[in-house]
Design an enzyme around this catalytic site. Structure first.
Site, PDB file in Angstrom:
ATOM      1  N   HIS A   1       0.926   6.584  -9.011  1.00 53.07           N
ATOM      2  CA  HIS A   1       0.060   7.711  -8.658  1.00 53.07           C
ATOM      3  C   HIS A   1       0.722   8.558  -7.582  1.00 53.07           C
ATOM      4  O   HIS A   1       1.287   9.601  -7.873  1.00 53.07           O
ATOM      5  CB  HIS A   1      -1.310   7.180  -8.231  1.00 53.07           C
ATOM      6  CG  HIS A   1      -2.289   8.264  -7.883  1.00 53.07           C
ATOM      7  ND1 HIS A   1      -3.166   8.163  -6.827  1.00 53.07           N
ATOM      8  CD2 HIS A   1      -2.518   9.456  -8.459  1.00 53.07           C
ATOM      9  CE1 HIS A   1      -3.890   9.261  -6.770  1.00 53.07           C
ATOM     10  NE2 HIS A   1      -3.527  10.067  -7.758  1.00 53.07           N
TER      11      HIS A   1
ATOM     12  N   CYS B   1      -4.613   2.751  -1.950  1.00 41.86           N
ATOM     13  CA  CYS B   1      -4.719   4.174  -1.597  1.00 41.86           C
ATOM     14  C   CYS B   1      -5.787   4.885  -2.428  1.00 41.86           C
ATOM     15  O   CYS B   1      -6.684   5.509  -1.876  1.00 41.86           O
ATOM     16  CB  CYS B   1      -3.369   4.862  -1.781  1.00 41.86           C
ATOM     17  SG  CYS B   1      -2.167   4.364  -0.550  1.00 41.86           S
ATOM     18  N   HIS B   2      -5.686   4.788  -3.754  1.00 44.17           N
ATOM     19  CA  HIS B   2      -6.657   5.512  -4.582  1.00 44.17           C
ATOM     20  C   HIS B   2      -7.234   4.655  -5.686  1.00 44.17           C
ATOM     21  O   HIS B   2      -7.743   5.171  -6.676  1.00 44.17           O
ATOM     22  CB  HIS B   2      -6.023   6.779  -5.160  1.00 44.17           C
ATOM     23  CG  HIS B   2      -5.447   7.656  -4.105  1.00 44.17           C
ATOM     24  ND1 HIS B   2      -4.122   7.582  -3.747  1.00 44.17           N
ATOM     25  CD2 HIS B   2      -6.008   8.579  -3.296  1.00 44.17           C
ATOM     26  CE1 HIS B   2      -3.892   8.431  -2.756  1.00 44.17           C
ATOM     27  NE2 HIS B   2      -5.015   9.045  -2.456  1.00 44.17           N
ATOM     28  N   GLY B   3      -7.106   3.301  -5.549  1.00 45.34           N
ATOM     29  CA  GLY B   3      -7.796   2.392  -6.457  1.00 45.34           C
ATOM     30  C   GLY B   3      -7.248   2.300  -7.850  1.00 45.34           C
ATOM     31  O   GLY B   3      -8.003   2.387  -8.817  1.00 45.34           O
TER      32      GLY B   3
ATOM     33  N   PRO C   1      -6.394   6.128 -11.187  1.00 42.28           N
ATOM     34  CA  PRO C   1      -5.756   7.431 -11.400  1.00 42.28           C
ATOM     35  C   PRO C   1      -4.276   7.383 -11.778  1.00 42.28           C
ATOM     36  O   PRO C   1      -3.731   8.387 -12.225  1.00 42.28           O
ATOM     37  CB  PRO C   1      -5.926   8.140 -10.057  1.00 42.28           C
ATOM     38  CG  PRO C   1      -6.023   7.044  -9.060  1.00 42.28           C
ATOM     39  CD  PRO C   1      -6.661   5.878  -9.757  1.00 42.28           C
TER      40      PRO C   1
END
Lengths: 259, 170, 421
Positions: free
Chosen positions: B115, B134-136, B149
């Site tokens: 990502h 950080c963003h799963g 993501p």
């Protein structure tokens, strides 16, 4: 145009003046032909490879080469050993690495990316082993001496018996090209000291020339590229200058003043 | 000389001057750009050898390669079976486990989330693999993206076994 | 700038220009009326701008790879020379660029001295120029320290020790400059910071220098005031642009020769030896462009007075517009001044030469005479000449010299004007 001549005259004057002012010590060095001199100069590959051999077998026991890596031996414009040869050279040295998982330093065979292994751990150790004199690092030695390659080449062959009236301390030798004539390095070269693999006769003169060529390359590894690029750059600049000159004449012809 | 012809020649002269000048500008700009590319010493360090003799099944070690973490996981038989059992249809970025781990026991993978470049956490997330905090993004035990993501699976670097215990990355 | 009102043709251009008159500025710069008789000595302003930009650009690149630490600086320079892509080229351009910059600035200054460009109404241009020159010397000195070779280290030691000549506070100032009890890592890092800063100060001053120039306009080889715009002027673009460009290319050929074929000739071999606080090199010599001032420093036997003499030698230039009392600008019409001018040129070259030689015996004597003459020129010769000299008649304009019989007119660059009469 007359003014341009005057400008170039001025430039040349400054240049000559500067060269004169730098030539403080005037010793006649021994002369030899260097293949890398001049605007088209290139290194003699075979001499570089032989020079490496002399450095490795003679100089490297005291003199470090700390800015050079084994990978440089393969590099274009250098001795151009094959990758396999250079790997073998690197692997013949033990390199300190670590710390490993146990926090200990360990020795391993050298790789291409390693810097040349130093003969001594540090400067103090080098001094202790050499009667207080530090054998200078050789990587940029040629550029660090006013006389450059001629000086190094001469020094290696400049050992003589001291003239009458000169007394030398223990561990000090007489060399007619050394600044002050007293040097702490003894004469290292003697005929047949190394055995060249290409069959070249290993005279003192030959070895001095080869190792000096090698040192010139270690100091200026991009010399060949520099010479090639310089030629192109200057030819290009001259062409553009001529074009701009005629463009200028055209433009100024619109008015009645000369340029 | 007719007026028109003079003008034409003048134009040619100026065009030539501009063109030659532009070539020179380009030739000068390139070194200024290229100097920011990896230098010779960085390129020379592009490979790293790792001793994996001390890694037990079910453990991961992380080593540094080109300034990035590389996960080297010695997978258990269960994990291998699990990785192989996943159907390609479930995957966002379909890749067979065999293609990712030449020797199924060893997964050698760049530990960088695809990502935005964070380092995922080991044995976390919904798929028993890795989870990027950080963003799963969730990765499975083969390092394939399953949820979140990130667009692609974690990258497999070039590597080979020099001998049974040594992996050479790069 | 308000000689002609400029209105952009396009609507967008007008909208923008009403808010920020950049287009007016661009128009002013292209149309700027320049005397048509400028000779090639006038091209060095453009060449100097090129030098400054070259130094800034190559310097920025070097700063990306250089490490300002006493233990790593020397090695990082070798890293640039060996491993960084085109690093050797960029460093050699930067190192030789400093010398080329000074070569150009000296020609620029001596052009000004010959043609009286410092005289009213151009005093401010001149003084800004002197400040730029001082900053250039500072930048060059600081930059020379960065490779952390033997000359770097000992040059830094010697130059910073000049401040110890100041009574009472001198020693304190030196310690403060060093950030320690000798030149060491704190000195190196602050020198790097200042070396990075100064070129941008110079850039700002160059803008002021050019701004101040554009108020009265250029001086010219015959040194007369001209009407602008008139038959005596040409627009800056394309006439001067192409001429400056031509001269710049000639300059670049010389520059390229140094960079590609003798990149180390202007430097000192000792700077390829890493700094060693225990050993001073046998001959400490500054870079060639500082040698005349170095000679002045050494010619005075007293420490404090030596430093004062050296500083005055530079600062005296700032007072030049008032020391030169002659109303005539160009040396073309001042037969006596012209001779003294060449004597001064020779004097400065001699100072440079003895500056490179050991300060003893005959060299020292020559240095003293030359130093004395240097000050004599500015403090006595120039003021007196203004009153005593019989100057030649000066023409009234460049194109139509209303004057017959002056033999010197032939040397003025208006042969065409004469021919057409």
């Amino acid at each position: 145009m007359k003014n341009l001549f005057r400008i170039s005259f001025f430039v040349i004057f400054i240049l000559i003046f500067n060269i004169n002012s730098n030539a403080a010590d005037k010793v006649e060095y021994l002369k030899t032909e260097w293949s890398f001199k001049g605007p088209f100069g290139k290194f003699d590959r075979a001499a570089l490879q032989r020079g490496y051999q002399v450095y490795n077998e003679v100089c490297s026991s005291c003199h470090s080469m700390k800015y050079l890596s084994y990978r440089n031996l393969v590099q274009r414009g250098g001795p151009e050993f094959s990758e396999a040869q250079a790997k073998a050279i690197a692997a013949s040295f033990e390199v300190k690495d670590g710390p490993n998982a146990d926090g200990e330093m360990f020795m391993r065979p050298g790789r291409l990316s390693d810097k040349f292994v130093m003969p001594y751990e540090n400067e103090k150790a080098a001094q202790a082993a050499n009667g207080g004199a530090y054998p200078p690092d050789m990587t940029v030695l040629v550029k660090a001496r006013g006389g450059g390659v001629d000086y190094i080449y001469s020094l290696l062959q400049g050992y003589e018996d001291p003239p009458a009236g000169v007394t030398l301390d223990d561990g000090v030798y007489y060399n007619k090209f050394m600044y002050g004539n007293k040097i702490k390095m003894s004469n290292q070269l003697s005929d047949g000291l190394v055995e060249y693999s290409d069959g070249t006769d290993a005279t003192v003169e030959q070895m001095a020339k080869d190792v000096t060529t090698f040192l010139m390359w270690t100091a200026e590894p991009h010399l060949e590229t520099r010479h090639r690029m310089g030629f192109k750059a200057i030819v290009y600049l001259i062409i553009l200058t001529v074009l701009v000159y005629f463009s200028m004449k055209k433009i100024w012809s619109r008015i009645e003043t000369k340029v | 000389m007719p007026e028109k012809e003079t003008k034409k020649r003048r134009d040619f002269l100026f065009t030539a001057t501009y063109a030659v000048g532009a070539v020179g500008v380009g030739a000068v700009v390139w070194p200024m750009i290229d100097q920011m590319n990896p230098d010779a010493s960085v390129k020379a360090l592009a490979s790293t050898e790792v001793d994996v003799s001390t890694v037990n099944p079910g453990n991961t070690i992380t080593v540094l390669w080109r300034g990035k973490p590389v996960f080297i996981r010695r997978r258990t038989q269960d994990e291998i079976a699990e990785a192989k059992s996943v159907s390609m249809k479930e995957l966002k970025h379909p890749e067979k486990d065999e293609d990712r781990a030449k020797n199924p026991e060893w997964l050698v993978m760049l530990g960088v989330c695809t990502h935005l470049g964070c380092v995922p956490l080991d044995q976390k997330g919904d798929y028993n693999g890795w989870f990027c905090p950080c963003h799963g993004s969730h990765y499975d035990i083969s390092g394939r993206i399953r949820k979140g993501p990130a667009p692609t699976n974690m990258e497999i670097p070039e590597y080979k076994f020099v001998d049974a215990n040594t992996i050479k990355i790069g | 700038m308000s000689e002609h009102e400029y209105t952009p043709k396009s609507k967008v251009g007008k909208w923008f220009n009403d808010r920020l008159p950049l287009l007016t500025l661009a128009n002013h710069l292209t149309d700027y009326p320049t005397p048509k008789n400028l000779n090639y000595w006038w091209t060095f302003g453009g060449i100097l701008t090129f030098c400054l930009i070259t130094q800034i650009v190559t310097g920025l690149v070097l700063a990306m790879h250089y490490i300002a630490h006493a233990d790593m600086a020397f090695e990082s320079v070798e890293h640039i020379m060996r491993d960084v892509n085109y690093g050797w080229l960029i460093r050699y351009i930067h190192a030789n660029g400093a010398s080329m910059f000074f070569l150009a600035v000296y020609i620029h200054i001596f052009r000004s001295l010959f043609y009286g460009s410092y005289k009213s109404p151009r005093e401010i241009i001149w003084i800004i120029g002197i400040i730029i020159y001082l900053l250039m010397m500072a930048a060059a000195f600081l930059g020379y320290v960065l490779p952390w070779g033997q000359m770097s280290f000992w040059g830094a030691t010697v130059i910073t020790n000049l401040f110890s000549a100041i009574p009472l506070v001198g020693e304190g100032i030196v310690t403060w400059l060093w950030g320690g009890y000798s030149v060491d890592n704190p000195t190196l890092t602050r020198f790097f910071t200042l070396h990075y800063l100064i070129p941008f100060l110079i850039l700002g001053l160059v803008v002021l220098h050019i701004w101040a120039l554009h108020v009265p306009g250029n001086n010219n080889p015959i040194g007369i005031d001209i009407k602008k715009p008139s038959k005596d002027t040409v627009p800056f673009h394309p006439y001067i642009v192409i001429k400056d460009g031509f001269a710049l290319l000639m300059f670049m050929i010389v520059f390229a020769f140094f960079v590609f074929y003798t990149p180390n000739i202007l430097g000192h071999a000792d700077n390829y030896i890493e700094a060693n606080p225990l050993v001073t090199p046998a001959h400490i010599v500054p870079e060639w462009y500082l040698l005349p001032f170095y000679a002045i420093l050494r010619s005075v036997p007293d420490k404090l007075l030596g430093v004062i003499a050296m500083l005055s030698a530079i600062l005296i230039l700032a007072a030049l517009p008032w020391l030169d009392t002659s109303k005539i600008r160009s040396a073309v019409f001042r037969p006596l001044y012209k001779q003294f001018y060449w004597i001064l040129v020779a004097d400065v070259l001699i100072l440079g030469y003895v500056g490179a030689m050991p300060a003893e015996g005959l060299y020292l004597l020559i240095a003293r005479v030359a130093t004395a003459y240097y000050f004599l020129h500015f403090l006595v010769v120039l003021p007196v000449l203004g009153f005593k000299e019989r100057t030649m008649p000066v023409p009234l304009s460049i194109t139509e010299p209303i004057l017959g019989g002056s033999p010197n007119l032939a040397t003025v660059k208006n042969k065409d004007g004469l021919k057409n009469q």
